[in-house]
Design a protein around this motif. Sequence first.
Motif, PDB file in Angstrom:
ATOM      1  N   ASP A   1       0.814  -1.204   0.000  1.00  0.00           N
ATOM      2  CA  ASP A   1       0.000   0.000   0.000  1.00  0.00           C
ATOM      3  C   ASP A   1       0.854   1.263   0.000  1.00  0.00           C
ATOM      4  O   ASP A   1       1.677   1.468   0.895  1.00  0.00           O
TER       5      ASP A   1
ATOM      6  N   SER B   1     -10.191   5.752   1.441  1.00  0.00           N
ATOM      7  CA  SER B   1      -9.771   5.618   2.830  1.00  0.00           C
ATOM      8  C   SER B   1     -10.451   6.705   3.652  1.00  0.00           C
ATOM      9  O   SER B   1     -10.990   7.668   3.103  1.00  0.00           O
TER      10      SER B   1
ATOM     11  N   THR C   1     -13.539  -1.061  -2.209  1.00  0.00           N
ATOM     12  CA  THR C   1     -12.720  -1.247  -1.010  1.00  0.00           C
ATOM     13  C   THR C   1     -12.850  -0.024  -0.115  1.00  0.00           C
ATOM     14  O   THR C   1     -13.153   1.078  -0.582  1.00  0.00           O
TER      15      THR C   1
ATOM     16  N   GLN D   1     -10.550   1.657   3.303  1.00  0.00           N
ATOM     17  CA  GLN D   1      -9.387   1.565   4.198  1.00  0.00           C
ATOM     18  C   GLN D   1      -9.585   2.559   5.338  1.00  0.00           C
ATOM     19  O   GLN D   1      -9.691   3.756   5.099  1.00  0.00           O
TER      20      GLN D   1
ATOM     21  N   ILE E   1      -9.767  -2.799   4.382  1.00  0.00           N
ATOM     22  CA  ILE E   1      -8.344  -2.710   4.705  1.00  0.00           C
ATOM     23  C   ILE E   1      -8.226  -1.863   5.967  1.00  0.00           C
ATOM     24  O   ILE E   1      -8.812  -0.777   6.045  1.00  0.00           O
TER      25      ILE E   1
ATOM     26  N   LYS F   1      -5.904   0.331   8.504  1.00  0.00           N
ATOM     27  CA  LYS F   1      -4.651   1.058   8.654  1.00  0.00           C
ATOM     28  C   LYS F   1      -4.498   1.533  10.097  1.00  0.00           C
ATOM     29  O   LYS F   1      -5.447   1.520  10.873  1.00  0.00           O
TER      30      LYS F   1
END
Length: 323
Positions: free
Chosen positions: A66, A174, A200, A202, A227, A229
Amino acid sequence: MPFSRLAAATTPTAHLGLGLAAVGRPGYINLGREDDLPAERTVDALRTRTHELLDAAYAQGVRYFDAARSYGRSEEFLADWLHARPDIDDIVVGSKWGYTYTAGWSTDAERHEVKDHTLATYERQRAETDTLLGDRLDLYQIHSVTPDSPALTDKDLHARLAEAAAQGLTIGFSTSGPAQADAIRAALAVTVDGEPLFRTVQSTYNALETSAGPALAEAHDAGLTVIVKEGMANGRLADPYAPDALRAVAEETSLGCDAVALALILREPWAGVVLSGAATVVQLASNLHAAVVDLDEGQLERLGALVEEPGAYWERRAQLPWH
């Protein structure tokens, strides 16, 4: 979707990824970073460190990597590594657009990155990413979407992202800040021609900040790959900064605080990939032990008591210095 490659993987570390935020630029907000990187943080020194981490991660079963336009030269370092290893075809490569790196390879810049979610920035940064990663890029994410982001409402941007998706690129986003859950739910509602745009998400999720959990479960149920983080809370969950309860559980498992902190996230049924932000090969190896940590109900209860109020967590994060 490219993440189907991970579903077929059999290694315990297949659901752990490597994020390059901490090694793609000389300055970042992770605690202890002043001791983790070479004293002379030249471009070549950090390129070498990044390649060492990528080699170690791949050898130990990690298959998601990433980067981001704002992570200094992370895309460049990753591209160099990929070009030298053309036979590696079983990984997933993600990057992000929406922040521009402005520190000029300095650790004491007044501003390290500037946020802009406009179509013009997407077009510029997509071209920059393509120059470096080309067809090795699998996933392109809008960087740090918040509920007020124009990226949630800009129909022209949505159309351009949908065009990229039609050409085979996975589109994601994200999140950051105390209203992550609101941003996630707003993004889930974004459609183009009746089809969901994002595949997706994040988000920050860790032992101290769990507020996005229910929304991430909803995203998973809607078919998105999740995902995670900042599982180490920018170093706050690693030795020597970890809370006493985490230290005690780590001692009971005979593993590091970092492994326990990441294992706590891996337990979540919606967690598709959990990122390591390691800056050294030793840290990475310790992080990857998360795949074998087994926590009992008593330990989970003690770790659950560490959760902070989201506003307080993000205020503390905003105060972390760039090292």
